[in-house]
Design an enzyme around this catalytic site. Structure first.
Site, PDB file in Angstrom:
ATOM      1  N   HIS A  38      26.787 -15.110  42.275  1.00 43.23           N
ATOM      2  CA  HIS A  38      27.855 -15.696  41.659  1.00 43.23           C
ATOM      3  C   HIS A  38      29.062 -15.710  42.592  1.00 43.23           C
ATOM      4  CE1 HIS A  38      26.352 -14.573  37.209  1.00 43.23           C
ATOM      5  NE2 HIS A  38      25.359 -14.988  37.900  1.00 43.23           N
ATOM      6  N   GLU A  79      32.285 -15.103  42.515  1.00 44.85           N
ATOM      7  CA  GLU A  79      32.905 -14.053  42.806  1.00 44.85           C
ATOM      8  C   GLU A  79      32.435 -12.890  43.620  1.00 44.85           C
ATOM      9  OE1 GLU A  79      33.671 -15.531  38.577  1.00 44.85           O
ATOM     10  OE2 GLU A  79      31.996 -15.179  39.699  1.00 44.85           O
ATOM     11  N   CYS A  90      31.569 -13.533  34.452  1.00 46.30           N
ATOM     12  CA  CYS A  90      30.635 -12.663  33.407  1.00 46.30           C
ATOM     13  C   CYS A  90      30.821 -11.128  33.498  1.00 46.30           C
ATOM     14  CB  CYS A  90      29.444 -13.345  34.008  1.00 46.30           C
ATOM     15  SG  CYS A  90      28.851 -12.422  35.689  1.00 46.30           S
ATOM     16  N   CYS A 143      30.338  -9.855  37.086  1.00 40.68           N
ATOM     17  CA  CYS A 143      31.505 -10.057  38.233  1.00 40.68           C
ATOM     18  C   CYS A 143      32.801  -9.211  37.725  1.00 40.68           C
ATOM     19  CB  CYS A 143      31.583 -11.510  38.240  1.00 40.68           C
ATOM     20  SG  CYS A 143      30.334 -12.410  38.754  1.00 40.68           S
TER      21      CYS A 143
END
Length: 169
Positions: free
Chosen positions: A55, A57, A85, A88
Site C-alpha cells: 500500500h 503508505e 485502511c 496502514c
C-alpha cells in the site's frame, strides 16, 4: 491550509503514476518540517505478485525509515489520496505518526474511524489529528477513472467500487 493542498497534490501525482502503471491509484507523501521526506504509491495490486502489503503508505514509510531512521516521527504528517485502511492506519500509529490527511474516504476498508479509546492500552492514549476530504474531488476522479476502466479488476464489483461510481463530482 495552502501547504496541505501542496502536499496533497504531490500525493495525487504519485497516485497518477500508480494509475498509469495500471495500479490502484493511491499515492502518499510523508512530510516533516514542511518538506516532503518520502513518497509512495500502491504497487502489486494487479500483477502476478498481487498482494495487500504494498500500500502507498507502507511503501512511503519503508522509504522514510530506510533513509532517515532517526527522524522525529511525532512531527510527521502523512498525505494520502485515500483514507488509510486499518492495516496502514495502525502501522502509521505504531510508527509514531499522529497527523494524517487524506482525500477520499474508503467506504469499504477505511481505518480512521477506529475508536482508539476502546482498544488496549497501547492505542488508548494515542491522540491523532485527521484531516479528511483534502482535495477530495481530485482523488475521487482518479478512483472513478480506475473503476471505469475495464482493464482494472482490483476490487471490481465491491462496495468501494459501487460507492465510488455513485459519487457526484
Amino acid at each position: 491550509m495552502p501547504q496541505h493542498q501542496t502536499f496533497m497534490r504531490m500525493a495525487l501525482a504519485e497516485a497518477e503514476k500508480a494509475l498509469a502503471a495500471n495500479e490502484f491509484p493511491v499515492g502518499c507523501v510523508i512530510v516533516a518540517d514542511n518538506e516532503a521526506v518520502a513518497r509512495g504509491r500502491r504497487a502489486n495490486s494487479r500483477s502476478a505478485t498481487a498482494n495487500e502489503l504494498d500500500h502507498a503508505e507502507i511503501v512511503a514509510l519503508r522509504q522514510l525509515l530506510a533513509a532517515r531512521p532517526d527522524i522525529d516521527r511525532a512531527g510527521l504528517t502523512v498525505y494520502s489520496t485515500m483514507e488509510p485502511c486499518l492495516m496502514c492506519y495502525a502501522t502509521l500509529l505504531l510508527n509514531g505518526v499522529r497527523t494524517i490527511a487524506y482525500g477520499y474516504e474508503d467506504a469499504m476498508g477505511g481505518g480512521t474511524g477506529l475508536d482508539l479509546a476502546a482498544l488496549t492500552p497501547l492505542y488508548r492514549e494515542m491522540r491523532v489529528e485527521l484531516l479528511p476530504g483534502l482535495l477530495r474531488a481530485e482523488s475521487l476522479a482518479l478512483f472513478k477513472r480506475f473503476f471505469t476502466d475495464p482493464a482494472n479488476d482490483y476490487w471490481r464489483d465491491s462496495l468501494l467500487a459501487d460507492y465510488t461510481l455513485n459519487q457526484a463530482g
